[in-house]
Design an enzyme around this catalytic site. Structure first.
Site, PDB file in Angstrom:
ATOM      1  N   ILE A  81      -5.383   0.467   6.178  1.00 50.49           N
ATOM      2  CA  ILE A  81      -4.790   0.562   4.835  1.00 50.49           C
ATOM      3  C   ILE A  81      -3.681   1.608   4.888  1.00 50.49           C
ATOM      4  O   ILE A  81      -3.925   2.801   4.821  1.00 50.49           O
ATOM      5  CB  ILE A  81      -5.839   0.942   3.768  1.00 50.49           C
ATOM      6  N   HIS A  82      -2.465   1.114   5.048  1.00 51.65           N
ATOM      7  CA  HIS A  82      -1.293   1.986   5.065  1.00 51.65           C
ATOM      8  C   HIS A  82      -0.573   1.851   3.728  1.00 51.65           C
ATOM      9  O   HIS A  82      -1.123   1.290   2.781  1.00 51.65           O
ATOM     10  CB  HIS A  82      -0.395   1.653   6.267  1.00 51.65           C
ATOM     11  N   ALA A  83       0.633   2.338   3.613  1.00 54.40           N
ATOM     12  CA  ALA A  83       1.339   2.427   2.327  1.00 54.40           C
ATOM     13  C   ALA A  83       1.482   1.094   1.593  1.00 54.40           C
ATOM     14  O   ALA A  83       1.217   1.014   0.399  1.00 54.40           O
ATOM     15  CB  ALA A  83       2.717   3.060   2.532  1.00 54.40           C
ATOM     16  N   PRO A  94      -0.192  -2.017   1.790  1.00 53.41           N
ATOM     17  CA  PRO A  94      -1.401  -2.580   1.160  1.00 53.41           C
ATOM     18  C   PRO A  94      -2.038  -1.633   0.142  1.00 53.41           C
ATOM     19  O   PRO A  94      -2.613  -2.088  -0.846  1.00 53.41           O
ATOM     20  CB  PRO A  94      -2.339  -2.886   2.324  1.00 53.41           C
ATOM     21  N   ALA A  95      -1.920  -0.329   0.359  1.00 49.99           N
ATOM     22  CA  ALA A  95      -2.481   0.625  -0.606  1.00 49.99           C
ATOM     23  C   ALA A  95      -1.730   0.526  -1.933  1.00 49.99           C
ATOM     24  O   ALA A  95      -2.336   0.576  -3.006  1.00 49.99           O
ATOM     25  CB  ALA A  95      -2.412   2.049  -0.054  1.00 49.99           C
TER      26      ALA A  95
END
Length: 85
Positions: free
Chosen positions: A14-16, A18-19
């Site tokens: 979960i990087h920028a 998808p977050a």
């Protein structure tokens, strides 16, 4: 209260991106969504808090949905995870 678990399949975790999508999707719901990884929890609507969980590929997180239309919100979050994470 509804709960479900999801194992992250995105190669980067979960990087920028998808977050950010997750926070936007959670804000649109009538329920409060909390994500838990181990001992840490974060409101799904808080981008930086979600990224702060440090969820990596293959790790399992738990979603807790409370208030509003819990069944519909849980189904929407589960579908979001399958489509984006």
């Amino acid at each position: 209260m509804k709960q479900f678990t999801y194992t992250i399949t995105d190669p980067v975790g979960i990087h920028a991106r998808p977050a950010g999508l997750l926070a936007k999707a959670a804000k649109a719901l009538d329920s409060t969504v909390t994500i838990t990884k181990g001992e840490k929890s974060a409101a799904a609507t808080k981008l930086m808090a979600v990224m702060g969980l440090g969820v990596k590929t293959g790790e399992t997180i738990t979603f807790t949905i409370e208030g509003g239309d819990e069944a519909a919100s849980a189904a929407a979050m589960e579908q979001f995870c399958k489509d984006n994470m």
